[in-house]
Design a protein around this motif. Structure first.
Motif, PDB file in Angstrom:
ATOM      1  N   GLU A   8      88.081  19.486  72.452  1.00 45.10           N
ATOM      2  CA  GLU A   8      89.537  19.428  72.565  1.00 45.10           C
ATOM      3  C   GLU A   8      89.946  18.320  73.533  1.00 45.10           C
ATOM      4  OE1 GLU A   8      93.367  22.297  73.684  1.00 45.10           O
ATOM      5  OE2 GLU A   8      91.311  23.071  73.844  1.00 45.10           O
ATOM      6  N   PHE A   9      89.199  18.160  74.608  1.00 45.38           N
ATOM      7  CA  PHE A   9      89.507  17.152  75.626  1.00 45.38           C
ATOM      8  C   PHE A   9      89.404  15.741  75.053  1.00 45.38           C
ATOM      9  CE2 PHE A   9      87.841  14.729  79.478  1.00 45.38           C
ATOM     10  CZ  PHE A   9      89.101  14.511  80.006  1.00 45.38           C
ATOM     11  N   VAL A  10      88.392  15.495  74.202  1.00 42.22           N
ATOM     12  CA  VAL A  10      88.208  14.162  73.613  1.00 42.22           C
ATOM     13  C   VAL A  10      88.937  14.037  72.272  1.00 42.22           C
ATOM     14  CG1 VAL A  10      85.991  13.862  74.751  1.00 42.22           C
ATOM     15  CG2 VAL A  10      86.048  14.775  72.422  1.00 42.22           C
ATOM     16  N   GLU A  11      89.648  15.102  71.877  1.00 41.04           N
ATOM     17  CA  GLU A  11      90.444  15.116  70.642  1.00 41.04           C
ATOM     18  C   GLU A  11      89.608  14.663  69.447  1.00 41.04           C
ATOM     19  OE1 GLU A  11      94.211  13.151  71.017  1.00 41.04           O
ATOM     20  OE2 GLU A  11      94.522  13.888  73.048  1.00 41.04           O
ATOM     21  N   ILE A  12      88.539  15.398  69.207  1.00 41.56           N
ATOM     22  CA  ILE A  12      87.575  15.029  68.178  1.00 41.56           C
ATOM     23  C   ILE A  12      88.208  14.912  66.790  1.00 41.56           C
ATOM     24  CG2 ILE A  12      86.865  17.382  67.587  1.00 41.56           C
ATOM     25  CD1 ILE A  12      84.532  14.333  68.065  1.00 41.56           C
ATOM     26  N   LYS A  13      89.282  15.672  66.550  1.00 47.27           N
ATOM     27  CA  LYS A  13      89.920  15.644  65.230  1.00 47.27           C
ATOM     28  C   LYS A  13      90.550  14.288  64.928  1.00 47.27           C
ATOM     29  CE  LYS A  13      90.960  20.612  65.035  1.00 47.27           C
ATOM     30  NZ  LYS A  13      92.032  21.645  64.944  1.00 47.27           N
ATOM     31  N   GLY A  39      71.685  -1.333  60.347  1.00 44.12           N
ATOM     32  CA  GLY A  39      71.289  -0.929  61.695  1.00 44.12           C
ATOM     33  C   GLY A  39      72.368  -1.244  62.714  1.00 44.12           C
ATOM     34  N   TYR A  40      72.867  -2.471  62.699  1.00 42.75           N
ATOM     35  CA  TYR A  40      73.940  -2.868  63.606  1.00 42.75           C
ATOM     36  C   TYR A  40      75.210  -2.070  63.327  1.00 42.75           C
ATOM     37  CZ  TYR A  40      71.052  -6.970  64.732  1.00 42.75           C
ATOM     38  OH  TYR A  40      70.044  -7.808  65.143  1.00 42.75           O
ATOM     39  N   LEU A  41      75.428  -1.802  62.041  1.00 39.53           N
ATOM     40  CA  LEU A  41      76.627  -1.067  61.643  1.00 39.53           C
ATOM     41  C   LEU A  41      76.600   0.350  62.215  1.00 39.53           C
ATOM     42  CD1 LEU A  41      79.033  -1.946  59.947  1.00 39.53           C
ATOM     43  CD2 LEU A  41      77.945  -0.917  57.955  1.00 39.53           C
ATOM     44  N   LEU A  42      75.433   0.979  62.171  1.00 37.07           N
ATOM     45  CA  LEU A  42      75.287   2.336  62.712  1.00 37.07           C
ATOM     46  C   LEU A  42      75.541   2.337  64.213  1.00 37.07           C
ATOM     47  CD1 LEU A  42      74.518   5.316  62.481  1.00 37.07           C
ATOM     48  CD2 LEU A  42      72.110   4.632  62.712  1.00 37.07           C
ATOM     49  N   LEU A  43      75.003   1.350  64.920  1.00 34.69           N
ATOM     50  CA  LEU A  43      75.217   1.268  66.361  1.00 34.69           C
ATOM     51  C   LEU A  43      76.684   1.034  66.691  1.00 34.69           C
ATOM     52  CD1 LEU A  43      72.112  -0.799  67.510  1.00 34.69           C
ATOM     53  CD2 LEU A  43      72.587   1.616  67.971  1.00 34.69           C
ATOM     54  N   PHE A  44      77.346   0.184  65.911  1.00 33.56           N
ATOM     55  CA  PHE A  44      78.773  -0.038  66.139  1.00 33.56           C
ATOM     56  C   PHE A  44      79.567   1.238  65.892  1.00 33.56           C
ATOM     57  CE2 PHE A  44      82.904  -1.231  64.071  1.00 33.56           C
ATOM     58  CZ  PHE A  44      83.587  -1.437  65.266  1.00 33.56           C
ATOM     59  N   PHE A  45      79.183   1.992  64.869  1.00 34.48           N
ATOM     60  CA  PHE A  45      79.870   3.255  64.582  1.00 34.48           C
ATOM     61  C   PHE A  45      79.745   4.207  65.767  1.00 34.48           C
ATOM     62  CE2 PHE A  45      79.577   7.673  63.093  1.00 34.48           C
ATOM     63  CZ  PHE A  45      80.846   7.813  62.551  1.00 34.48           C
ATOM     64  N   ILE A  46      78.543   4.298  66.326  1.00 35.68           N
ATOM     65  CA  ILE A  46      78.321   5.175  67.483  1.00 35.68           C
ATOM     66  C   ILE A  46      79.154   4.695  68.672  1.00 35.68           C
ATOM     67  CG2 ILE A  46      76.621   5.973  69.175  1.00 35.68           C
ATOM     68  CD1 ILE A  46      74.530   5.806  66.909  1.00 35.68           C
ATOM     69  N   ALA A  47      79.112   3.380  68.943  1.00 40.47           N
ATOM     70  CA  ALA A  47      79.837   2.817  70.086  1.00 40.47           C
ATOM     71  C   ALA A  47      81.342   3.011  69.947  1.00 40.47           C
ATOM     72  CB  ALA A  47      79.515   1.331  70.227  1.00 40.47           C
ATOM     73  N   SER A  48      81.875   2.740  68.764  1.00 43.76           N
ATOM     74  CA  SER A  48      83.327   2.868  68.565  1.00 43.76           C
ATOM     75  C   SER A  48      83.765   4.325  68.627  1.00 43.76           C
ATOM     76  CB  SER A  48      83.742   2.246  67.223  1.00 43.76           C
ATOM     77  OG  SER A  48      83.160   2.930  66.127  1.00 43.76           O
ATOM     78  N   SER A  49      82.934   5.234  68.125  1.00 51.34           N
ATOM     79  CA  SER A  49      83.280   6.655  68.167  1.00 51.34           C
ATOM     80  C   SER A  49      83.273   7.169  69.604  1.00 51.34           C
ATOM     81  CB  SER A  49      82.285   7.469  67.325  1.00 51.34           C
ATOM     82  OG  SER A  49      82.355   7.103  65.960  1.00 51.34           O
ATOM     83  N   LEU A  50      82.258   6.780  70.371  1.00 58.18           N
ATOM     84  CA  LEU A  50      82.194   7.192  71.782  1.00 58.18           C
ATOM     85  C   LEU A  50      83.382   6.642  72.561  1.00 58.18           C
ATOM     86  CD1 LEU A  50      78.381   6.721  72.557  1.00 58.18           C
ATOM     87  CD2 LEU A  50      79.621   8.885  72.300  1.00 58.18           C
ATOM     88  N   PHE A  51      83.739   5.387  72.284  1.00 60.47           N
ATOM     89  CA  PHE A  51      84.853   4.805  73.025  1.00 60.47           C
ATOM     90  C   PHE A  51      86.186   5.420  72.608  1.00 60.47           C
ATOM     91  CE2 PHE A  51      88.009   1.456  73.993  1.00 60.47           C
ATOM     92  CZ  PHE A  51      87.858   1.480  75.370  1.00 60.47           C
ATOM     93  N   HIS A  52      86.316   5.781  71.342  1.00 58.05           N
ATOM     94  CA  HIS A  52      87.524   6.482  70.892  1.00 58.05           C
ATOM     95  C   HIS A  52      87.670   7.794  71.641  1.00 58.05           C
ATOM     96  CE1 HIS A  52      90.285   7.604  67.291  1.00 58.05           C
ATOM     97  NE2 HIS A  52      90.544   8.383  68.311  1.00 58.05           N
ATOM     98  N   MET A  53      86.580   8.537  71.779  1.00 63.10           N
ATOM     99  CA  MET A  53      86.628   9.796  72.520  1.00 63.10           C
ATOM    100  C   MET A  53      86.944   9.559  73.999  1.00 63.10           C
ATOM    101  SD  MET A  53      83.619  12.206  70.869  1.00 63.10           S
ATOM    102  CE  MET A  53      82.281  11.026  70.987  1.00 63.10           C
ATOM    103  N   ILE A  96      83.311  12.430  82.408  1.00 62.83           N
ATOM    104  CA  ILE A  96      83.192  12.427  80.950  1.00 62.83           C
ATOM    105  C   ILE A  96      83.745  11.128  80.378  1.00 62.83           C
ATOM    106  CG2 ILE A  96      84.052  13.501  78.824  1.00 62.83           C
ATOM    107  CD1 ILE A  96      84.011  16.177  80.349  1.00 62.83           C
ATOM    108  N   THR A  97      84.921  10.717  80.863  1.00 68.23           N
ATOM    109  CA  THR A  97      85.562   9.509  80.348  1.00 68.23           C
ATOM    110  C   THR A  97      84.701   8.279  80.556  1.00 68.23           C
ATOM    111  OG1 THR A  97      87.770  10.414  80.746  1.00 68.23           O
ATOM    112  CG2 THR A  97      87.593   8.026  80.535  1.00 68.23           C
ATOM    113  N   PHE A  98      84.264   8.067  81.801  1.00 65.87           N
ATOM    114  CA  PHE A  98      83.487   6.866  82.093  1.00 65.87           C
ATOM    115  C   PHE A  98      82.057   6.962  81.571  1.00 65.87           C
ATOM    116  CE2 PHE A  98      86.920   6.548  85.262  1.00 65.87           C
ATOM    117  CZ  PHE A  98      87.351   5.256  84.976  1.00 65.87           C
ATOM    118  N   GLY A  99      81.563   8.174  81.405  1.00 70.69           N
ATOM    119  CA  GLY A  99      80.239   8.346  80.815  1.00 70.69           C
ATOM    120  C   GLY A  99      80.223   7.912  79.361  1.00 70.69           C
ATOM    121  N   LEU A 100      81.205   8.397  78.599  1.00 71.18           N
ATOM    122  CA  LEU A 100      81.312   8.018  77.187  1.00 71.18           C
ATOM    123  C   LEU A 100      81.555   6.519  77.040  1.00 71.18           C
ATOM    124  CD1 LEU A 100      83.540  10.965  75.894  1.00 71.18           C
ATOM    125  CD2 LEU A 100      81.127  10.594  75.367  1.00 71.18           C
TER     126      LEU A 100
END
Length: 304
Positions: A8-13, A39-53, A96-100
């Motif tokens: 809820e805090f990172v508004e996963i929805k 491979g690069y695409l998967l890493l970018f997906f992870i990075a962008s999702s973490l930063f969105h959260m 949490i914010t700076f960790g993500l």
């Protein structure tokens, strides 16, 4: 922190607002350049999702931290904001914010070493918007340009970065190619910016009480309701132009079928703007538009 509170805090929805442009950008790259770097695409997906959260978490704790402590705002502090409702400490929120954001940054910098400096400049812009959207002395979300930055950054920049990561070794960035990407991503840009606009329309009175001068403060609700409706029209127009330019497959035009449910939903929102009842319409519309775009663009890739 319990997983439910964390999500809820990172508004996963809301993560779908960055996932869909990522998918569309990847499909655009495959259609126009016939290659993907998975491979690069998967890493970018992870990075962008973490930063969105991380950005969502930052928004929530910054809103709680800077909200005026008076009787008028007690409901917001204790019953609305996720930090106050769940009694999340500021220290925990920051960790949490700076960790993500930190993990996302490490992945992003490694991708820069593999793909080139253009990704660094795109990333710096995105990280700056992510922080200053709710942080800093004058947060973007509290001013009149929140809709622009949210739609442009998520609808265009994520789309564009996905294109770049897949084509960095075969295609140079030019004004012409950038304009083509901008127009092709227009449907996502306007749909996502309308999520922010719908939120501000529903929260207009609360925002004014909290000292936020969003675009509603300057232009008023009637004008911005019209902007809300016409933004969808502008997005569909971008789709048609992109197909005429040849950068999207003709099958993409079938996305125009989504106009029918989108207009039906929009009429409901134009009639009633209540956060708990009708704000979700903007999310439904964005999801419907982008998923339709993905489905029909996929058909274009298959039968091209």
């Amino acid at each position: 922190m319990k997983p439910k509170v964390f999500l809820e805090f990172v508004e996963i929805k809301s993560l779908i607002a960055s996932v869909l442009p990522f998918v569309l950008g990847s499909m655009y790259a495959y259609y126009n350049y016939h290659q993907l770097h998975l491979g690069y695409l998967l890493l970018f997906f992870i990075a962008s999702s973490l930063f969105h959260m991380a950005t969502n978490a930052n928004d929530n704790y910054q809103d709680f931290l800077h909200a005026p402590r008076n009787d008028d705002n007690q409901e917001f502090l204790q019953e609305t904001n996720v930090v106050g409702v769940n009694q999340i400490s500021i220290g925990q929120a920051r960790t949490i914010t700076f960790g993500l954001a930190g993990i996302s940054l490490i992945i992003g910098l490694w991708l820069v070493t593999q793909t080139g400096l253009p990704l660094l400049w795109m990333g710096l812009y995105s990280y700056a918007v992510g922080y200053f959207y709710a942080g800093g002395p004058k947060p973007i979300s509290q001013g009149p340009f929140g809709e622009f930055f949210s739609g442009f950054t998520m609808g265009f920049m994520i789309f564009w970065i996905a294109v770049f990561i897949n084509t960095y070794d075969t295609a140079a960035i030019t004004w012409q190619s950038t304009l083509a990407v901008l127009i092709a991503s227009g449907l996502a840009i306007f749909a996502i910016s309308n999520i922010m606009l719908a939120n501000n329309i529903c929260d207009m009175d609360e925002d004014i009480a909290l000292g936020r001068h969003t675009i509603l403060y300057y232009l008023g609700k009637p004008v911005m309701l019209q902007v809300f409706a016409w933004s969808y029209v502008a997005g569909y127009a971008c789709l048609v132009i992109a197909v005429l330019m040849g950068v999207l497959p003709k099958f993409s035009l079938l996305t125009l079928l989504s106009i029918i449910p989108v207009w039906k939903n929009t009429r409901v929102f134009l009639h009633k703007q209540v956060k708990r009842e009708t704000f979700k319409i903007s999310i439904k519309n964005a999801t419907l538009i982008c998923l339709s775009f993905i489905v029909f663009m996929s058909l274009g890739l298959i039968f091209n």
